[in-house]
Design a protein around this motif. Sequence first.
Motif, PDB file in Angstrom:
ATOM      1  N   HIS A   1      75.739  40.483  66.152  1.00 18.79           N
ATOM      2  CA  HIS A   1      75.433  39.420  65.188  1.00 18.79           C
ATOM      3  C   HIS A   1      74.535  38.341  65.792  1.00 18.79           C
ATOM      4  CE1 HIS A   1      78.408  41.325  62.677  1.00 18.79           C
ATOM      5  NE2 HIS A   1      79.308  41.199  63.642  1.00 18.79           N
ATOM      6  N   ALA A   2      73.600  38.780  66.649  1.00 21.20           N
ATOM      7  CA  ALA A   2      72.604  37.854  67.168  1.00 21.20           C
ATOM      8  C   ALA A   2      71.695  37.397  66.035  1.00 21.20           C
ATOM      9  CB  ALA A   2      71.776  38.524  68.262  1.00 21.20           C
ATOM     10  N   VAL A   3      71.066  36.237  66.222  1.00 22.52           N
ATOM     11  CA  VAL A   3      70.145  35.702  65.226  1.00 22.52           C
ATOM     12  C   VAL A   3      68.770  36.306  65.451  1.00 22.52           C
ATOM     13  CG1 VAL A   3      69.083  33.621  64.298  1.00 22.52           C
ATOM     14  CG2 VAL A   3      71.462  33.567  65.109  1.00 22.52           C
ATOM     15  N   CYS A   4      68.165  36.794  64.395  1.00 22.95           N
ATOM     16  CA  CYS A   4      66.817  37.365  64.475  1.00 22.95           C
ATOM     17  C   CYS A   4      65.794  36.220  64.483  1.00 22.95           C
ATOM     18  CB  CYS A   4      66.567  38.288  63.292  1.00 22.95           C
ATOM     19  SG  CYS A   4      64.938  39.068  63.281  1.00 22.95           S
ATOM     20  N   VAL A   5      64.956  36.171  65.526  1.00 26.47           N
ATOM     21  CA  VAL A   5      63.943  35.120  65.617  1.00 26.47           C
ATOM     22  C   VAL A   5      62.582  35.745  65.902  1.00 26.47           C
ATOM     23  CG1 VAL A   5      65.521  33.302  66.365  1.00 26.47           C
ATOM     24  CG2 VAL A   5      64.436  34.766  68.076  1.00 26.47           C
ATOM     25  N   GLY A   6      61.545  35.072  65.409  1.00 26.67           N
ATOM     26  CA  GLY A   6      60.198  35.568  65.617  1.00 26.67           C
ATOM     27  C   GLY A   6      59.259  34.552  66.228  1.00 26.67           C
ATOM     28  N   GLY A   7      59.767  33.370  66.557  1.00 26.52           N
ATOM     29  CA  GLY A   7      58.900  32.350  67.130  1.00 26.52           C
ATOM     30  C   GLY A   7      59.669  31.128  67.563  1.00 26.52           C
ATOM     31  N   ALA A   8      58.961  30.180  68.175  1.00 29.31           N
ATOM     32  CA  ALA A   8      59.602  28.999  68.748  1.00 29.31           C
ATOM     33  C   ALA A   8      60.268  28.122  67.694  1.00 29.31           C
ATOM     34  CB  ALA A   8      58.569  28.187  69.532  1.00 29.31           C
ATOM     35  N   ALA A   9      59.654  27.993  66.513  1.00 32.88           N
ATOM     36  CA  ALA A   9      60.241  27.144  65.477  1.00 32.88           C
ATOM     37  C   ALA A   9      61.605  27.674  65.054  1.00 32.88           C
ATOM     38  CB  ALA A   9      59.305  27.064  64.275  1.00 32.88           C
ATOM     39  N   GLU A  10      61.725  28.997  64.952  1.00 29.68           N
ATOM     40  CA  GLU A  10      63.003  29.589  64.560  1.00 29.68           C
ATOM     41  C   GLU A  10      64.038  29.465  65.676  1.00 29.68           C
ATOM     42  OE1 GLU A  10      62.103  33.561  63.401  1.00 29.68           O
ATOM     43  OE2 GLU A  10      60.978  32.958  61.622  1.00 29.68           O
ATOM     44  N   VAL A  11      63.591  29.541  66.922  1.00 29.08           N
ATOM     45  CA  VAL A  11      64.504  29.346  68.060  1.00 29.08           C
ATOM     46  C   VAL A  11      65.033  27.919  68.051  1.00 29.08           C
ATOM     47  CG1 VAL A  11      64.662  29.234  70.573  1.00 29.08           C
ATOM     48  CG2 VAL A  11      63.442  31.129  69.485  1.00 29.08           C
ATOM     49  N   ALA A  12      64.135  26.943  67.950  1.00 28.31           N
ATOM     50  CA  ALA A  12      64.537  25.539  67.965  1.00 28.31           C
ATOM     51  C   ALA A  12      65.465  25.213  66.802  1.00 28.31           C
ATOM     52  CB  ALA A  12      63.299  24.647  67.926  1.00 28.31           C
ATOM     53  N   GLU A  13      65.233  25.840  65.675  1.00 30.86           N
ATOM     54  CA  GLU A  13      66.055  25.596  64.495  1.00 30.86           C
ATOM     55  C   GLU A  13      67.520  25.968  64.747  1.00 30.86           C
ATOM     56  OE1 GLU A  13      66.208  26.974  59.770  1.00 30.86           O
ATOM     57  OE2 GLU A  13      64.658  27.714  61.117  1.00 30.86           O
ATOM     58  N   GLN A  14      67.735  26.955  65.617  1.00 27.44           N
ATOM     59  CA  GLN A  14      69.086  27.441  65.882  1.00 27.44           C
ATOM     60  C   GLN A  14      69.871  26.572  66.859  1.00 27.44           C
ATOM     61  OE1 GLN A  14      70.568  29.998  64.319  1.00 27.44           O
ATOM     62  NE2 GLN A  14      68.696  30.117  63.088  1.00 27.44           N
ATOM     63  N   LEU A  15      69.186  25.662  67.565  1.00 22.52           N
ATOM     64  CA  LEU A  15      69.837  25.026  68.695  1.00 22.52           C
ATOM     65  C   LEU A  15      70.329  23.612  68.444  1.00 22.52           C
ATOM     66  CD1 LEU A  15      67.740  26.489  71.623  1.00 22.52           C
ATOM     67  CD2 LEU A  15      69.885  27.285  70.647  1.00 22.52           C
ATOM     68  N   GLY A  16      70.665  23.308  67.218  1.00 24.79           N
ATOM     69  CA  GLY A  16      71.433  22.116  66.952  1.00 24.79           C
ATOM     70  C   GLY A  16      70.659  20.835  66.911  1.00 24.79           C
ATOM     71  N   SER A  17      71.354  19.746  67.190  1.00 23.94           N
ATOM     72  CA  SER A  17      70.836  18.405  66.934  1.00 23.94           C
ATOM     73  C   SER A  17      69.698  17.995  67.836  1.00 23.94           C
ATOM     74  CB  SER A  17      71.956  17.377  67.083  1.00 23.94           C
ATOM     75  OG  SER A  17      72.482  17.404  68.391  1.00 23.94           O
ATOM     76  N   ILE A  18      69.461  18.746  68.949  1.00 23.72           N
ATOM     77  CA  ILE A  18      68.314  18.377  69.782  1.00 23.72           C
ATOM     78  C   ILE A  18      67.136  19.306  69.507  1.00 23.72           C
ATOM     79  CG2 ILE A  18      69.698  17.377  71.614  1.00 23.72           C
ATOM     80  CD1 ILE A  18      69.274  19.914  73.231  1.00 23.72           C
ATOM     81  N   GLY A  19      67.163  19.982  68.346  1.00 26.87           N
ATOM     82  CA  GLY A  19      66.116  20.919  68.009  1.00 26.87           C
ATOM     83  C   GLY A  19      65.000  20.292  67.209  1.00 26.87           C
ATOM     84  N   GLU A  20      64.269  21.164  66.492  1.00 27.22           N
ATOM     85  CA  GLU A  20      63.080  20.717  65.788  1.00 27.22           C
ATOM     86  C   GLU A  20      63.377  19.775  64.639  1.00 27.22           C
ATOM     87  OE1 GLU A  20      59.565  21.588  66.408  1.00 27.22           O
ATOM     88  OE2 GLU A  20      60.747  21.596  68.212  1.00 27.22           O
TER      89      GLU A  20
END
Length: 387
Positions: A291-310
Amino acid sequence: MTGAAEGTTEDDAAARACLTAAADAGDAALGRLLRERPAAEVWAALRDGTLDRMLPASGEDRRRDRTERWRVQAAQVEADRLLDRAAEAGARLVVPGDPEWPGRLDPLGDRRPYALWVRGRKDLRNSCLRSVAVVGSRAATAYGLHVAAELGHSLAVRAWTVVSGGAYGIDSAAHRGALAGAAPTVAVLACGPDRFYPRGNEALFGEIAEHGVLVTENAPGAAPTRYGFLVRNRLIAALTPGTVVVEAGLRSGALNTAHHAQELHRTVMAVPGPVTSALSAGCHRLLRDWHAVCVGGAAEVAEQLGSIGEELAASGGTVMACDGLDEEARSILDAVPEKPGAGPAAIAAEAGTGLDTALRQLGLLAAGGFIERGPSGWRRRPGTAPP
């Protein structure tokens, strides 16, 4: 060597340094003992052959074999010699409780490193406050290398630190992408801080030391081992709030890193690849079964990482209040222009402080959402006024 930590003395810090040279990294029984007793006491017991009496009674024969092997190795270890060798390589010792110690390692519990050997101009803890682990196969395809380099660069432009293992393939591509994006990157080594492995990446490691951080739990002089790589992977996962697997086969060490991240309740992400590629099979297993999150770029990675994200950029908010900044941080923030941006040296001169201090505080301010890195250097984020 930095000061004593967690109520320990300089002798305890030296003892922890010695333990990194004599004992197996990440040993849970030894880690538990270090939580209960001063490190100097544990080290003395190892040297005089009484350590096995302190350890749990289960598996007594194997325990004695292990502690005897450690005792033999300990007889060859001297703290001053270790520290001198580290200093010659430009490395420093960081122990739990030191200002540079990354708190994210503490959830490792009994498998937390006894100490860390850190080499590089940046502060390890600050560099990892806003960070992402990017890992994958050594035998990467052109597709994987392209994705890793682009991901590393795009994350760097967004002021995220890339953490990886410095290996050939995906690791190297991610590190190089981050360096090209003018952001620090952290390489977690499976050997001593005075050695570069793989040797073919010597120039890359030199660049990382100049612009980021090299870190290892192995003492100076230690050679890499297969066990060491597997144990090292838990640090890559623990230093960051999330791990991205770019390209990996079913038996890739990157899946081991993802497993550690999952155990630590960190975000696990994977980049999909061609279904015809064996080097994408591991990523697809993460997506299907873990159940890993599917990501295709930096914006999607940052979106997953909580309050210090994008989302900080969208909201204009910060993760800490201005009145929570100390005087040193306030002076650096006041020296950062709104636009077009300025380099660390210019900011240090404006604030009337040293470059090392400016670099350390810029990392903290970026992690707090006060500043961002733009094409022309560091700048205050819109709506963020200096205190």
